[in-house]
Write a protein that holds these residues in place. Structure first.
Motif, PDB file in Angstrom:
ATOM      1  N   HIS A 180      -7.982   0.583  -8.961  1.00 36.85           N
ATOM      2  CA  HIS A 180      -6.981  -0.028  -9.739  1.00 36.85           C
ATOM      3  C   HIS A 180      -6.230   0.724 -10.645  1.00 36.85           C
ATOM      4  CE1 HIS A 180      -5.003  -3.810 -11.545  1.00 36.85           C
ATOM      5  NE2 HIS A 180      -5.349  -3.186 -12.816  1.00 36.85           N
ATOM      6  N   SER A 191       3.610  -1.157 -13.635  1.00 35.23           N
ATOM      7  CA  SER A 191       3.107  -1.988 -12.832  1.00 35.23           C
ATOM      8  C   SER A 191       1.633  -2.042 -12.842  1.00 35.23           C
ATOM      9  CB  SER A 191       3.737  -1.921 -11.193  1.00 35.23           C
ATOM     10  OG  SER A 191       3.403  -0.571 -10.963  1.00 35.23           O
ATOM     11  N   ARG A 193      -1.659  -2.351  -9.783  1.00 32.61           N
ATOM     12  CA  ARG A 193      -1.977  -2.467  -8.301  1.00 32.61           C
ATOM     13  C   ARG A 193      -3.234  -2.065  -8.134  1.00 32.61           C
ATOM     14  NH1 ARG A 193       3.199   0.250  -6.175  1.00 32.61           N
ATOM     15  NH2 ARG A 193       4.033  -0.271  -8.426  1.00 32.61           N
ATOM     16  N   ASP A 194      -3.842  -2.497  -7.034  1.00 28.69           N
ATOM     17  CA  ASP A 194      -4.897  -1.979  -6.251  1.00 28.69           C
ATOM     18  C   ASP A 194      -4.563  -1.183  -4.846  1.00 28.69           C
ATOM     19  OD1 ASP A 194      -6.436  -3.338  -8.092  1.00 28.69           O
ATOM     20  OD2 ASP A 194      -7.195  -4.913  -6.604  1.00 28.69           O
ATOM     21  N   CYS A 213      -0.819   0.992  -0.903  1.00 30.67           N
ATOM     22  CA  CYS A 213      -0.822  -0.185  -1.973  1.00 30.67           C
ATOM     23  C   CYS A 213      -0.830  -1.301  -1.245  1.00 30.67           C
ATOM     24  CB  CYS A 213       0.597  -0.008  -2.627  1.00 30.67           C
ATOM     25  SG  CYS A 213       1.001  -1.271  -3.881  1.00 30.67           S
ATOM     26  N   SER A 215      -0.324  -4.230  -2.855  1.00 32.95           N
ATOM     27  CA  SER A 215       0.994  -4.913  -3.091  1.00 32.95           C
ATOM     28  C   SER A 215       2.173  -4.799  -2.334  1.00 32.95           C
ATOM     29  CB  SER A 215       1.259  -4.793  -4.882  1.00 32.95           C
ATOM     30  OG  SER A 215       0.044  -4.785  -5.673  1.00 32.95           O
TER      31      SER A 215
END
Length: 342
Positions: A180, A191, A193-194, A213, A215
């Protein structure tokens, strides 16, 4: 069990022959203890070396161990094919290696383990260069001496943060865990994101995590010095179906899928094709290049145009050039406004 990188095995294979030459008749168990692996791994290494050598693969072309000794659990080289001799560097090769070490020292300055190895390696090579004669002019101009690597500092604005990020990324890569990230892009957009990590890369100036990514549902690159925070999740990373080579060089995708730009470069800008994958490139009559590049998005292309700067002759489409001009003016205005209070 984490998969051992192929580079680790290659290093051991190259060292094994020279070590066996210095220790003829050594047992496989002793070799395993020396290299920190199991006897089965050493046996597998020997079997690999047995089919390695010069093109042709005929008698005398391959590395050869004494078969009788091997059956008895001992190692003795019958035909090393030069692998028993230490590597000899020319002065120019040594200087080139020192230059590469300087780049690595900058990239890994926050990693204590890497910094120690780089420092000792540079001292050893510098000592060889300076034994009996002064360092070549090229090395002197590069700023090398027989002393240790110069001190380096964290450029992320938070001392030690990059080291923590690097440690977490390496841990996730080794254990195949999801990460993460809190990330700030080149346009100062933050931002979270995972991502599923793929590999670590360097462009010679920065280290970056290449990851999938979740996302964006695509492969992305994240500079380590722009990662504000990172957390290794207790979730296995997934290997997504994507070919990096195809992703970078595939020209069959529709033109509107990702934005493209045509850049006409001066001869001094030829370095661009070595750092940025290009869809096509063509020599110009003036000795420059006309290249077509594909960007992640419009913002990325604007940043590329600004970074190439004085090496550019022309940019297509015209509105991309205008957007780059507007971005440069905005940056100058911001700088003038904020520098008044300094």
């Amino acid at each position: 069990m984490p998969r051992v990188p192929a580079s680790h095995r290659l290093t051991r294979l190259l060292a094994l022959s020279a070590w066996v030459t210095d220790n003829p008749g050594v047992s496989i168990k002793e070799a395993a203890e020396h290299f920190g692996v199991t006897p089965a791994v050493i046996e597998r290494d020997v079997n690999t070396l047995w089919v390695s050598g010069l093109p042709g693969g005929l008698h005398g072309d391959l590395v050869d161990f004494d078969a009788a000794d091997f059956d008895a659990g001992r190692l003795r080289l019958a035909e090393p094919l030069g692998l028993d001799r230490p590597l000899r560097l020319t002065r120019q090769e040594a200087i080139s290696l020192l230059l590469a070490l300087r780049v690595l020292a900058d990239l890994l300055s926050d990693d204590d383990a890497s910094a120690a190895v780089l420092s000792s390696t540079q001292r050893a090579i510098s000592a060889l260069l300076t034994t009996g004669a002064p360092v070549d002019d090229a090395a002197a101009r590069a700023g090398f001496s027989s002393g240790p690597v110069a001190d380096h500092h964290d450029h992320s604005g938070n001392p030690g943060r990059t080291a923590q990020v690097l440690a977490a990324v390496r841990s996730a890569l080794q254990d195949k865990r999801r990460l993460h990230l809190a990330y700030v892009s080149a346009t100062d957009t933050r931002s979270e994101r995972d991502v599923d990590p793929i590999t670590l890369e360097s462009d010679g100036s920065h280290m970056a995590l290449v990851a999938w990514c979740l996302s964006a549902k695509a492969e992305r690159s994240f500079r380590l010095d722009r990662i504000e925070s990172v957390q290794v999740l207790d979730v296995p990373a997934i290997r997504h179906r994507t070919s990096r080579a195809k992703k970078r060089h595939d020209t069959s995708r529709p033109e509107g899928d990702r934005p493209r730009a045509t850049l006409t470069l001066r001869p001094t800008g030829r370095w661009l094709v070595e750092q940025i994958p290009c869809i096509s490139q063509k020599e110009t009559t003036e000795g420059g290049l006309k290249v077509v590049v594909e960007g992640r998005d419009r913002t990325w292309l604007i940043g590329l145009v600004l970074s190439v700067g004085r090496h550019l002759i022309a940019v297509e489409p015209d509105n991309l050039a205008q957007d780059a001009v507007d971005a440069a003016k905005q940056a100058l205005t911001w700088y003038d406004t904020n520098s008044e209070g300094c």
